[in-house]
Write an enzyme that holds these catalytic residues in place. Structure first.
Site, PDB file in Angstrom:
ATOM      1  N   ASP A 127     -16.030 -37.822  -8.037  1.00 57.16           N
ATOM      2  CA  ASP A 127     -17.074 -37.073  -8.299  1.00 57.16           C
ATOM      3  C   ASP A 127     -17.058 -36.247  -9.463  1.00 57.16           C
ATOM      4  O   ASP A 127     -17.650 -36.069 -10.608  1.00 57.16           O
ATOM      5  CB  ASP A 127     -17.652 -36.193  -6.938  1.00 57.16           C
ATOM      6  CG  ASP A 127     -18.911 -35.742  -7.271  1.00 57.16           C
ATOM      7  OD1 ASP A 127     -19.768 -36.581  -7.722  1.00 57.16           O
ATOM      8  OD2 ASP A 127     -19.321 -34.613  -6.749  1.00 57.16           O
ATOM      9  N   ILE A 150      -9.920 -41.745  -2.287  1.00 61.44           N
ATOM     10  CA  ILE A 150      -9.571 -42.056  -0.912  1.00 61.44           C
ATOM     11  C   ILE A 150     -10.793 -41.772  -0.065  1.00 61.44           C
ATOM     12  O   ILE A 150     -10.769 -42.227   1.174  1.00 61.44           O
ATOM     13  CB  ILE A 150      -8.231 -41.535  -0.344  1.00 61.44           C
ATOM     14  CG1 ILE A 150      -8.273 -39.980  -0.519  1.00 61.44           C
ATOM     15  CG2 ILE A 150      -6.860 -41.919  -1.101  1.00 61.44           C
ATOM     16  CD1 ILE A 150      -7.156 -39.348   0.534  1.00 61.44           C
ATOM     17  N   ASP A 151     -11.649 -40.700  -0.528  1.00 54.58           N
ATOM     18  CA  ASP A 151     -12.739 -40.045   0.430  1.00 54.58           C
ATOM     19  C   ASP A 151     -13.810 -40.972   0.602  1.00 54.58           C
ATOM     20  O   ASP A 151     -14.774 -41.011   1.479  1.00 54.58           O
ATOM     21  CB  ASP A 151     -13.195 -38.903  -0.076  1.00 54.58           C
ATOM     22  CG  ASP A 151     -11.966 -37.758  -0.242  1.00 54.58           C
ATOM     23  OD1 ASP A 151     -10.986 -38.097   0.190  1.00 54.58           O
ATOM     24  OD2 ASP A 151     -12.476 -36.608  -0.821  1.00 54.58           O
TER      25      ASP A 151
HETATM   26  O1  F6P Z   1     -10.560 -36.289  -2.869  1.00 53.88           O
HETATM   27  C1  F6P Z   1      -9.232 -36.553  -2.388  1.00 53.88           C
HETATM   28  C2  F6P Z   1      -8.536 -35.476  -1.670  1.00 53.88           C
HETATM   29  O2  F6P Z   1      -7.229 -36.169  -1.243  1.00 53.88           O
HETATM   30  C3  F6P Z   1      -9.389 -34.672  -0.309  1.00 53.88           C
HETATM   31  O3  F6P Z   1      -9.412 -36.095   0.550  1.00 53.88           O
HETATM   32  C4  F6P Z   1      -8.583 -33.717  -0.381  1.00 53.88           C
HETATM   33  O4  F6P Z   1      -9.203 -32.903   0.336  1.00 53.88           O
HETATM   34  C5  F6P Z   1      -8.045 -33.403  -1.532  1.00 53.88           C
HETATM   35  O5  F6P Z   1      -8.310 -34.461  -2.448  1.00 53.88           O
HETATM   36  C6  F6P Z   1      -6.736 -32.602  -1.682  1.00 53.88           C
HETATM   37  O6  F6P Z   1      -6.650 -32.120  -2.870  1.00 53.88           O
HETATM   38  P1  F6P Z   1      -5.100 -31.730  -3.336  1.00 53.88           P
HETATM   39  O7  F6P Z   1      -4.147 -32.920  -3.581  1.00 53.88           O
HETATM   40  O8  F6P Z   1      -5.455 -30.876  -4.805  1.00 53.88           O
HETATM   41  O9  F6P Z   1      -4.303 -31.191  -2.332  1.00 53.88           O
END
Ligand code: F6P
Length: 373
Positions: A127, A150-151
């Site tokens: 997004d 992945i979401d």
């Molecule tokens: O949007 C993908 C994601 O893996 C989410 O599921 C998770 O909340 C976030 O990114 C984690 O982000 P980071 O890698 O910055 O900790």
């Protein structure tokens, strides 16, 4: 229209399994089918800001289909349209209230693309990253979007690559805590990623036969979850599996925030709800509870066969879209077909969330799963 001769690929935002197979498919199709020159932008939008391009040949993508992550590296902090200002010492410049100040540095990136003679830019993102893709497209950059997360919460596409691998890992996690939970008569709580969408938790929860599934779209009443566990115990089930999304909300609507990353475009990092839920359930049921957070284990490692195929389809379709002149658009999976949609429509939409009254929730409820509602 100017003939397309040189393209560049950029991976932005959190990485996910399937990025490398897309890079491979774009590079192979572009070189072997159309004779294009292919470049990679290293380190996502950060690299675009700094003109960090490398040439990609067939040999560079030969052995990457099995590799997780991205050979081009990524960054999930750099929004070039709203970039934190730094002084000559590299320190953030703050306003009188101590807040970061921002500037639009997107013109610098456009100049790098022009100087390198890049005719079209392929952006693999979720997004946030595709919002920038849309904004570069509005500035006249010939952008092709490829949906990644992945979401699986991106609007206008049924599935993003990475999701299948991530839910397989999460399901394996539930399977593994099941045997130890069973041995010790415990409540095993597993915290699963997914930020504001419960897709991963819902899919893994169904596949891993969770007794309770807690997702952001259905605020949970912990008393109801405890009641379900106690009822199961009264019926002879001595252990319970609870799949909880990192973004799950209790009735007060609050999420558990792990940390705030000040200079990140999307600064909130969730985490900790699993431990909270385990603690509450232990107190309310009198049964021992343990929490496991799967975290980035879900995002790393070898892409599943399904994700490799989906990524290859997206990569191929993206080059075809480019050669048709479909700029400002994103390849998308709808049903079993790859089509393309306008980035304006994708970004204008809310993210795609689980329908609390939808089929998957009904399936889970029919299996006796408690959502805490
Ligand atoms: O949007 C993908 C994601 O893996 C989410 O599921 C998770 O909340 C976030 O990114 C984690 O982000 P980071 O890698 O910055 O900790």
């Amino acid at each position: 229209m100017k003939e397309i001769k040189k393209i560049a690929i950029l991976t932005a935002g959190g990485d996910c399994p399937g990025l490398n197979p897309v890079i491979r498919a774009v590079t192979k199709t572009a070189i072997t089918k159309y004779g294009l020159e292919v470049y990679g932008v290293r380190h996502g939008y950060f690299g675009l800001y700094h003109g960090d391009f490398i040439k990609l040949g067939l040999e560079d993508v030969e052995e990457i289909i099995t590799r997780g992550g991205t050979i081009l590296y990524s960054s999930n902090k750099d929004n070039l349209f709203q970039y934190p200002v730094k002084d000559e010492n590299g320190e953030f410049v703050r306003d009188e209230n101590g807040k970061l100040t921002y500037e639009d540095v997107s013109d610098v990136a456009v100049k790098h693309l022009d100087d390198a003679g890049i005719d079209a830019l392929f952006i693999l993102g979720g997004d946030g990253s595709l919002t920038s893709a849309r904004d570069f497209s509005r500035k006249g950059v010939k952008v092709i979007g490829i949906p990644k997360t992945i979401d699986n919460d991106l609007a206008h596409t049924d599935y993003t690559f990475g999701f299948d691998t991530a839910i397989s890992v999460a399901t394996d996690g539930l399977d593994r805590v099941r045997t130890t939970g069973m041995s010790h008569h415990r409540i095993m709580v597993v915290e699963i990623m997914g930020r504001s969408a419960g897709w991963m938790t819902l899919h893994a929860g169904i596949a891993g036969a969770a007794d309770a599934i807690l997702i952001p779209e259905i605020p949970y009443d912990i008393e109801k979850v405890a009641a379900k566990i106690k009822a199961d115990k009264a019926n002879g089930k001595e252990f319970s599996i609870v799949a909880v999304s990192e973004g799950a909300k209790s009735l007060d609507g609050k999420q558990v925030v792990l940390k705030v990353i000040e200079d990140s475009a999307d600064s909130i990092r969730l985490g900790g709800v699993g431990a909270l839920v385990a603690d509450q359930l232990e107190k309310l049921t009198g049964s021992e509870a343990r929490a496991t957070t799967l975290g980035h284990i879900q995002r790393g490692g070898t892409p599943s066969a399904h994700d490799r195929v989906l990524s290859s389809r997206y990569g191929y379709a993206a080059v075809e879209l480019c050669m048709r002149g479909g700029f400002g658009r994103m390849v998308s999976l709808q049903g079993d077909k790859i089509i393309d949609v306008s980035l304006e429509d994708v970004i204008g939409q809310k993210t795609k969330n689980v329908d609390p009254n939808g089929e998957l929730v009904s399936v889970a409820k029919a299996m006796g799963v408690c959502f805490g509602d």
